[in-house]
Write a protein that holds these residues in place. Structure first.
Motif, PDB file in Angstrom:
ATOM      1  N   GLY A 169      69.767  -1.844  42.900  1.00  0.00           N
ATOM      2  CA  GLY A 169      69.883  -1.605  44.330  1.00  0.00           C
ATOM      3  C   GLY A 169      71.314  -1.482  44.802  1.00  0.00           C
ATOM      4  O   GLY A 169      72.274  -1.613  44.048  1.00  0.00           O
ATOM      5  N   SER A 170      71.455  -1.239  46.095  1.00  0.00           N
ATOM      6  CA  SER A 170      72.765  -1.121  46.733  1.00  0.00           C
ATOM      7  C   SER A 170      72.686  -1.761  48.113  1.00  0.00           C
ATOM      8  O   SER A 170      71.952  -1.275  48.982  1.00  0.00           O
ATOM      9  N   PRO A 171      73.391  -2.897  48.327  1.00  0.00           N
ATOM     10  CA  PRO A 171      74.241  -3.594  47.355  1.00  0.00           C
ATOM     11  C   PRO A 171      73.414  -4.201  46.237  1.00  0.00           C
ATOM     12  O   PRO A 171      72.222  -4.472  46.418  1.00  0.00           O
ATOM     13  N   PRO A 172      74.046  -4.462  45.088  1.00  0.00           N
ATOM     14  CA  PRO A 172      73.295  -4.951  43.930  1.00  0.00           C
ATOM     15  C   PRO A 172      72.689  -6.336  44.175  1.00  0.00           C
ATOM     16  O   PRO A 172      73.253  -7.178  44.860  1.00  0.00           O
ATOM     17  N   ARG A 173      71.517  -6.528  43.590  1.00  0.00           N
ATOM     18  CA  ARG A 173      70.835  -7.823  43.623  1.00  0.00           C
ATOM     19  C   ARG A 173      70.238  -8.057  42.242  1.00  0.00           C
ATOM     20  O   ARG A 173      70.064  -7.114  41.455  1.00  0.00           O
ATOM     21  N   TYR A 174      69.947  -9.311  41.940  1.00  0.00           N
ATOM     22  CA  TYR A 174      69.190  -9.609  40.732  1.00  0.00           C
ATOM     23  C   TYR A 174      67.735  -9.209  40.996  1.00  0.00           C
ATOM     24  O   TYR A 174      67.117  -9.693  41.939  1.00  0.00           O
ATOM     25  N   PRO A 175      67.173  -8.308  40.196  1.00  0.00           N
ATOM     26  CA  PRO A 175      65.884  -7.696  40.559  1.00  0.00           C
ATOM     27  C   PRO A 175      64.665  -8.562  40.286  1.00  0.00           C
ATOM     28  O   PRO A 175      63.568  -8.212  40.700  1.00  0.00           O
ATOM     29  N   MET A 176      64.837  -9.686  39.574  1.00  0.00           N
ATOM     30  CA  MET A 176      63.701 -10.559  39.261  1.00  0.00           C
ATOM     31  C   MET A 176      62.555  -9.767  38.642  1.00  0.00           C
ATOM     32  O   MET A 176      61.385  -9.932  38.972  1.00  0.00           O
ATOM     33  N   GLY A 177      62.937  -8.871  37.722  1.00  0.00           N
ATOM     34  CA  GLY A 177      61.941  -8.133  36.953  1.00  0.00           C
ATOM     35  C   GLY A 177      61.511  -6.815  37.529  1.00  0.00           C
ATOM     36  O   GLY A 177      60.880  -6.023  36.836  1.00  0.00           O
ATOM     37  N   SER A 178      61.838  -6.525  38.802  1.00  0.00           N
ATOM     38  CA  SER A 178      61.303  -5.334  39.447  1.00  0.00           C
ATOM     39  C   SER A 178      62.417  -4.461  40.021  1.00  0.00           C
ATOM     40  O   SER A 178      63.220  -4.921  40.834  1.00  0.00           O
ATOM     41  N   VAL A 179      62.431  -3.199  39.603  1.00  0.00           N
ATOM     42  CA  VAL A 179      63.342  -2.196  40.145  1.00  0.00           C
ATOM     43  C   VAL A 179      62.489  -1.130  40.821  1.00  0.00           C
ATOM     44  O   VAL A 179      61.551  -0.602  40.217  1.00  0.00           O
ATOM     45  N   LEU A 180      62.781  -0.830  42.071  1.00  0.00           N
ATOM     46  CA  LEU A 180      62.032   0.196  42.776  1.00  0.00           C
ATOM     47  C   LEU A 180      62.392   1.587  42.267  1.00  0.00           C
ATOM     48  O   LEU A 180      63.543   1.841  41.877  1.00  0.00           O
ATOM     49  N   VAL A 181      61.420   2.471  42.270  1.00  0.00           N
ATOM     50  CA  VAL A 181      61.667   3.862  41.887  1.00  0.00           C
ATOM     51  C   VAL A 181      62.815   4.415  42.729  1.00  0.00           C
ATOM     52  O   VAL A 181      62.827   4.289  43.961  1.00  0.00           O
ATOM     53  N   GLY A 182      63.795   5.017  42.068  1.00  0.00           N
ATOM     54  CA  GLY A 182      64.931   5.623  42.755  1.00  0.00           C
ATOM     55  C   GLY A 182      66.129   4.715  42.917  1.00  0.00           C
ATOM     56  O   GLY A 182      67.211   5.180  43.314  1.00  0.00           O
ATOM     57  N   GLU A 183      65.991   3.418  42.631  1.00  0.00           N
ATOM     58  CA  GLU A 183      67.124   2.508  42.768  1.00  0.00           C
ATOM     59  C   GLU A 183      68.089   2.638  41.590  1.00  0.00           C
ATOM     60  O   GLU A 183      67.667   2.914  40.456  1.00  0.00           O
ATOM     61  N   PRO A 184      69.394   2.405  41.822  1.00  0.00           N
ATOM     62  CA  PRO A 184      70.328   2.335  40.703  1.00  0.00           C
ATOM     63  C   PRO A 184      70.148   1.026  39.936  1.00  0.00           C
ATOM     64  O   PRO A 184      69.759   0.006  40.506  1.00  0.00           O
ATOM     65  N   VAL A 185      70.429   1.072  38.641  1.00  0.00           N
ATOM     66  CA  VAL A 185      70.368  -0.109  37.775  1.00  0.00           C
ATOM     67  C   VAL A 185      71.762  -0.341  37.208  1.00  0.00           C
ATOM     68  O   VAL A 185      72.414   0.597  36.742  1.00  0.00           O
ATOM     69  N   GLY A 198      62.312  -6.532  30.055  1.00  0.00           N
ATOM     70  CA  GLY A 198      63.598  -6.665  30.742  1.00  0.00           C
ATOM     71  C   GLY A 198      63.469  -6.400  32.227  1.00  0.00           C
ATOM     72  O   GLY A 198      63.889  -7.201  33.057  1.00  0.00           O
ATOM     73  N   PHE A 199      62.875  -5.256  32.584  1.00  0.00           N
ATOM     74  CA  PHE A 199      62.557  -4.958  33.973  1.00  0.00           C
ATOM     75  C   PHE A 199      61.492  -3.871  34.013  1.00  0.00           C
ATOM     76  O   PHE A 199      61.287  -3.143  33.041  1.00  0.00           O
ATOM     77  N   THR A 200      60.805  -3.793  35.143  1.00  0.00           N
ATOM     78  CA  THR A 200      59.766  -2.792  35.352  1.00  0.00           C
ATOM     79  C   THR A 200      60.124  -1.937  36.560  1.00  0.00           C
ATOM     80  O   THR A 200      60.491  -2.465  37.613  1.00  0.00           O
ATOM     81  N   VAL A 201      60.045  -0.631  36.408  1.00  0.00           N
ATOM     82  CA  VAL A 201      60.244   0.284  37.520  1.00  0.00           C
ATOM     83  C   VAL A 201      58.908   0.432  38.246  1.00  0.00           C
ATOM     84  O   VAL A 201      57.897   0.826  37.648  1.00  0.00           O
ATOM     85  N   GLN A 202      58.901   0.088  39.536  1.00  0.00           N
ATOM     86  CA  GLN A 202      57.667   0.075  40.317  1.00  0.00           C
ATOM     87  C   GLN A 202      57.839   0.853  41.615  1.00  0.00           C
ATOM     88  O   GLN A 202      58.947   0.932  42.165  1.00  0.00           O
ATOM     89  N   ALA A 203      56.737   1.378  42.104  1.00  0.00           N
ATOM     90  CA  ALA A 203      56.698   1.914  43.465  1.00  0.00           C
ATOM     91  C   ALA A 203      56.634   0.748  44.442  1.00  0.00           C
ATOM     92  O   ALA A 203      56.320  -0.387  44.081  1.00  0.00           O
ATOM     93  N   ALA A 204      56.947   1.029  45.691  1.00  0.00           N
ATOM     94  CA  ALA A 204      56.895  -0.008  46.717  1.00  0.00           C
ATOM     95  C   ALA A 204      55.466  -0.500  46.895  1.00  0.00           C
ATOM     96  O   ALA A 204      54.491   0.179  46.548  1.00  0.00           O
ATOM     97  N   ARG A 255      55.894 -13.067  39.678  1.00  0.00           N
ATOM     98  CA  ARG A 255      56.978 -12.284  40.259  1.00  0.00           C
ATOM     99  C   ARG A 255      56.422 -10.920  40.682  1.00  0.00           C
ATOM    100  O   ARG A 255      55.245 -10.627  40.533  1.00  0.00           O
ATOM    101  N   PHE A 256      57.329 -10.067  41.174  1.00  0.00           N
ATOM    102  CA  PHE A 256      56.915  -8.691  41.437  1.00  0.00           C
ATOM    103  C   PHE A 256      56.449  -8.017  40.146  1.00  0.00           C
ATOM    104  O   PHE A 256      55.514  -7.224  40.139  1.00  0.00           O
ATOM    105  N   ALA A 257      57.146  -8.333  39.032  1.00  0.00           N
ATOM    106  CA  ALA A 257      56.843  -7.673  37.773  1.00  0.00           C
ATOM    107  C   ALA A 257      57.224  -8.588  36.621  1.00  0.00           C
ATOM    108  O   ALA A 257      57.789  -9.657  36.820  1.00  0.00           O
ATOM    109  N   CYS A 258      56.898  -8.125  35.402  1.00  0.00           N
ATOM    110  CA  CYS A 258      57.219  -8.858  34.179  1.00  0.00           C
ATOM    111  C   CYS A 258      56.547 -10.214  34.165  1.00  0.00           C
ATOM    112  O   CYS A 258      57.083 -11.190  33.637  1.00  0.00           O
ATOM    113  N   ALA A 259      55.376 -10.309  34.757  1.00  0.00           N
ATOM    114  CA  ALA A 259      54.665 -11.577  34.810  1.00  0.00           C
ATOM    115  C   ALA A 259      53.412 -11.502  33.955  1.00  0.00           C
ATOM    116  O   ALA A 259      53.026 -10.436  33.486  1.00  0.00           O
ATOM    117  N   ASN A 260      52.782 -12.662  33.735  1.00  0.00           N
ATOM    118  CA  ASN A 260      51.544 -12.735  32.966  1.00  0.00           C
ATOM    119  C   ASN A 260      51.691 -12.054  31.606  1.00  0.00           C
ATOM    120  O   ASN A 260      50.891 -11.218  31.218  1.00  0.00           O
TER     121      ASN A 260
END
Length: 546
Positions: free
Chosen positions: A182-198, A293-299, A377-382
């Protein structure tokens, strides 16, 4: 149906993130209670990072430690328990229990030992990251207490430290890498939204070293020599500074899913320290080696007026499956292509008898003896490493449901459901191969562990062939344990085939076994479920059910 109690609340989270660490048992405590030989105690395991390197005691106080600015995720592993037994885990920081932010009550993991008496690595996510993805102070001394569900307290104790930021420099030569988005950067807690920078940052790497950064498809068990193939448009090359710090570097301008499959948004990040385009164990750093590591997800799509149909039933190797043999284990893996509505919420994971038509509000009866608890979490769970149902399984058709609002009912458009796969036996979540019993009887206890003078709800569900049986009489009795009383010795099934009674327990330190039996159309079924009544101080703190 031969029910077995399973409970695997894996991934209870502290609302924090990043470098993955496997935590093993480093200290043991407990006493057998009663007469006779002492039971086998939990065994010492390991304490390593995701690349297999030993975590050091950097301040020489006898307690393994990690730096806060690693934003670590820790995994606790245990062994030496009885196969299939309920084990409760509690996490404390500086002597105080980690609490549920919505209720203020101590969080308790309820997990299940596998067929070898082991509990696979169970993560505590994102230490040092707040719910908004920003860093917080989570330094201190942590304890993970594991208590087995047998008479007498049998416990394992793991202790580790999260050191303040200024202490991180003492981990020289031990590399940590964080993913940001994201911008500004955040720790994504497993979830990166489609279109966000990594982005990637790190420390503890060799000084003044040119390294390559790869975004790769997620997989476990990275092996030395594995070819690294970047999925983000090409690997980035950067250089560490004189202190071995990896500067914040963008590795993906616009994150994307790679296809329509459920796993096409799952990625790992690898720092190729020797820049040879191959993974080298002990040299390169991977986020994560366990899990994703992380999952790219839609909103988030919000609540839908339709089923949230996903694949959930999986093997412990991370393969979604629609067919299982009776001697296999069933795991549950949820990394949906869109974000859940709320992160870090308590959920329950159910395996239930298959139903052709699920309706909003249908009551859920878990076939394994109890639903498994998790904080998602949003992602990377279970993650699939943790079995939810261990063999032997009972042949039949089953569905899997993630009860997102934790109300014990199926909520259309809110709960995730795996019930619509095509199998040789017809549409269902998954099938256990073999000849099913004429009468299926599911029996579940909610909650499966209580304190003295508390209650548990006992639910039985009867199915004859493909039809749930209305009007059947289910008989209930207590066959083991002291101080238990049932509200009734029998109950009649409703139109969903469900009969319910209440168990009240008055004596601590008991395993109360409730038996249910039913006869329909000349065919009978019988099964048992165990409710653990905790010993006084069994977890060090009294846990109240809600």
């Amino acid at each position: 149906m031969n029910q077995r109690q399973r409970g695997i609340t894996r991934k209870r989270e502290l609302m924090f993130l990043a470098a993955s660490v496997i935590v093993g048992v480093v200290a043991l405590c407990g006493c057998p209670g009663g007469n006779g030989p002492a039971p086998i105690r939990p065994q010492v395991s390991q304490f390593t990072d995701a690349s297999g390197r030993t975590v050091r005691d950097t301040n020489n106080n006898g307690i393994p430690d990690l730096p806060l600015d690693a934003r670590p995720t820790v995994f606790s592993s245990f062994s030496g328990f009885t196969p299939g037994q309920l084990v409760e885990l509690q996490v404390l920081r500086n002597g105080a229990p980690i609490t549920d932010p919505t209720t203020g009550e101590p969080i308790v993991f309820q997990v299940t030992a596998d067929r070898n008496g082991n509990i696979p690595p169970i993560p505590i996510w994102d230490i040092g990251v707040g719910p908004d993805g920003q860093p917080i102070d989570a330094s201190g001394t942590y304890e993970i207490r594991a208590v087995g569900s047998r008479r007498g307290v049998l416990a394992a104790l793991l202790k580790f430290e999260i050191l303040p930021l200024q202490r991180a420099s003492r981990q020289v030569g031990y590399a940590f890498v964080n993913v940001l988005a994201g911008s500004p950067p955040r720790y994504p807690m497993g979830s990166v939204l489609v279109g966000e920078p990594v982005l990637v940052e790190g420390f503890g790497l060799p000084a003044n070293r040119q390294v390559k950064l790869f975004v790769v498809r997620d997989k476990d068990n990275w092996q030395s020599g594995d070819q690294l193939t970047d999925q983000s448009g090409g690997a980035e090359t950067t250089q560490t500074d004189t202190n071995g710090n990896l500067p914040q570097t963008q590795v993906w301008a616009s994150a994307q899913r790679l296809g329509e499959r459920q796993t096409d948004g799952d990625f790992d990040v690898i720092v190729d320290v020797n820049a040879n385009d191959r993974f080298d164990s002990g040299t390169d750093v991977v986020v994560f080696a366990i899990g994703t590591g992380f999952t790219v997800q839609a909103a988030s799509r919000g609540r839908q007026a339709q089923h949230l149909a996903v694949e959930l039933a999986a093997s412990q190797q991370g393969q979604f499956k629609d067919e299982f043999n009776v001697d296999e284990n069933v795991s549950v893996w949820l990394n949906p292509p869109w974000r859940p509505m709320t992160p870090y919420q308590m959920v329950r994971k159910y395996i239930v008898l298959h139903k052709d038509e699920w309706q909003d509000g249908d009551v859920l009866v878990d076939v394994t003896g109890r639903p498994e608890w998790d904080i998602m979490r949003f992602a990377c769970a279970n993650q699939y490493a943790y079995p939810v149902w261990i063999g032997p399984l009972t042949p039949s058709k089953y569905d899997v449901i993630i009860d997102m609002n934790n109300d014990g009912r199926y909520t259309l458009g809110t709960d995730y459901i795996d019930a619509f796969s095509q199998t040789p036996q017809g549409v269902c979540g998954f099938v256990v191969l073999g000849t099913p019993p004429p009468v299926s009887l599911a029996l579940s206890a909610i909650p499966p562990a209580i304190n003295a003078n508390e209650r548990a709800t006992i639910l039985a569900q009867v199915k004859f062939g493909d039809r749930f049986v209305n009007g059947a009489t289910v008989n209930f009795s207590i066959i083991a344990g002291q101080g238990g009383q049932l509200s009734s010795n029998s109950a009649t099934t409703d139109q969903s085939g469900i009969a319910t009674v209440t168990l009240t327990a008055t004596q601590p330190d008991q395993n109360i076994v409730v038996r249910a039996s039913v006869t329909h159309a000349g065919q009978s079924a019988q099964t048992d479920v165990t409710v653990r009544v905790r010993a006084l101080g069994e977890l060090g703190l009294i846990i109240r059910q809600r």
